[in-house]
Scaffold this active site. Structure first.
Site, PDB file in Angstrom:
ATOM      1  N   TYR A   1      54.105  34.444 -23.622  1.00 44.60           N
ATOM      2  CA  TYR A   1      53.790  33.249 -22.831  1.00 44.60           C
ATOM      3  C   TYR A   1      55.067  32.596 -22.318  1.00 44.60           C
ATOM      4  CZ  TYR A   1      51.889  28.622 -21.683  1.00 44.60           C
ATOM      5  OH  TYR A   1      51.532  27.458 -21.041  1.00 44.60           O
TER       6      TYR A   1
ATOM      7  N   LYS B   1      56.125  31.996 -18.320  1.00 48.51           N
ATOM      8  CA  LYS B   1      56.382  30.695 -17.705  1.00 48.51           C
ATOM      9  C   LYS B   1      57.805  30.613 -17.146  1.00 48.51           C
ATOM     10  CE  LYS B   1      52.323  29.062 -18.042  1.00 48.51           C
ATOM     11  NZ  LYS B   1      51.540  28.883 -16.804  1.00 48.51           N
TER      12      LYS B   1
END
Length: 244
Positions: free
Chosen positions: A139, A143
């Protein structure tokens, strides 16, 4: 009145942004992963919102949505859809917004949902990233990548306003009920960047938190890293973002 696509708008921050922008008189296009989830968008559709349906973990669905939206220009896209963990992280958090950026008839403003987790991302991870979701993705890396893509928009699409937003750790389904940040504040910045005529909202390449511009991880503004990311995404998808 602006025409705005908001991905991942069945609930949470995307739904809140869609409701607010529609109430302000904007023409919103909302998105859900499947028909079952799309049913909760009926109140928005009854008030005039268009609905697109597709699983962003599936590239064919993303391509179909881009085709469905056709040649009618969008004023803004809020790339809100995202997942926290699992095999869909890179397909949903990076590949889908990249493809929509490349394929949609050139929106004037692009808003990408980032996260404070991007500070833990690694530019070095780009080399071995599994874009297909055969394994669980990071994750934080996803990002970092999407924040760098937003920062590169002034070079990729001159004249287009592109920014990344950290909405905070808010109590959505992804964030969990114990998340400490303000849900109301969590969707205001992306709405502001999508439609406001404030001078700050018309700047590009920013990383924002609650309408305040912040310094992202240094690699976000590293042009060499941006170029390597864009080349990797173009090679993986067979589709390149063009200036026109």
């Amino acid at each position: 009145m602006s025409r705005i696509l908001i991905t991942g708008s069945a609930e949470g921050l995307g739904r809140a942004a869609a409701e607010t922008l529609q109430a302000e008189g904007h023409d919103v296009i909302v998105h859900a992963r499947n028909r079952s989830r799309a049913a909760v968008l009926d109140p928005l559709a009854e008030r005039g919102a268009a609905v697109v349906i597709g699983d962003f973990a599936e590239r064919d669905d993303v391509l179909r949505i881009a085709e469905e939206l056709g040649d009618e220009p969008l004023d803004a896209v809020i790339h809100n859809a995202g997942v926290w963990s699992g095999r869909a992280v890179m397909p949903v958090n990076v590949i889908a917004p990249y493809l929509l950026t490349a394929l949609l008839t050139r929106p004037k403003r692009l808003v990408y949902l980032s996260s404070g987790s991007h500070y833990s991302g690694s530019a070095a991870a780009l080399k071995d990233t599994d874009w297909r979701g055969r394994t669980a993705g990071s994750y934080s890396d996803s990002k970092l990548f999407i924040t760098a893509l937003a920062a590169a928009m002034d070079r990729l699409r001159p004249g287009v306003v592109g920014n990344a937003v950290d909405p905070g750790w808010v109590p959505t389904r992804m964030g969990g009920p114990g998340a400490p940040d303000d849900l109301e504040q969590g969707h205001r910045t992306q709405e502001w960047l999508a439609v406001s005529d404030d001078a700050e909202a018309l700047t590009t390449g920013g990383y924002w938190y609650h309408k305040a511009r912040r310094d992202p991880l240094e690699s976000v503004h590293d042009q060499d890293f941006q170029d390597r990311l864009i080349e990797a995404l173009a090679a993986e998808t067979g589709i390149r973002i063009t200036a026109a």
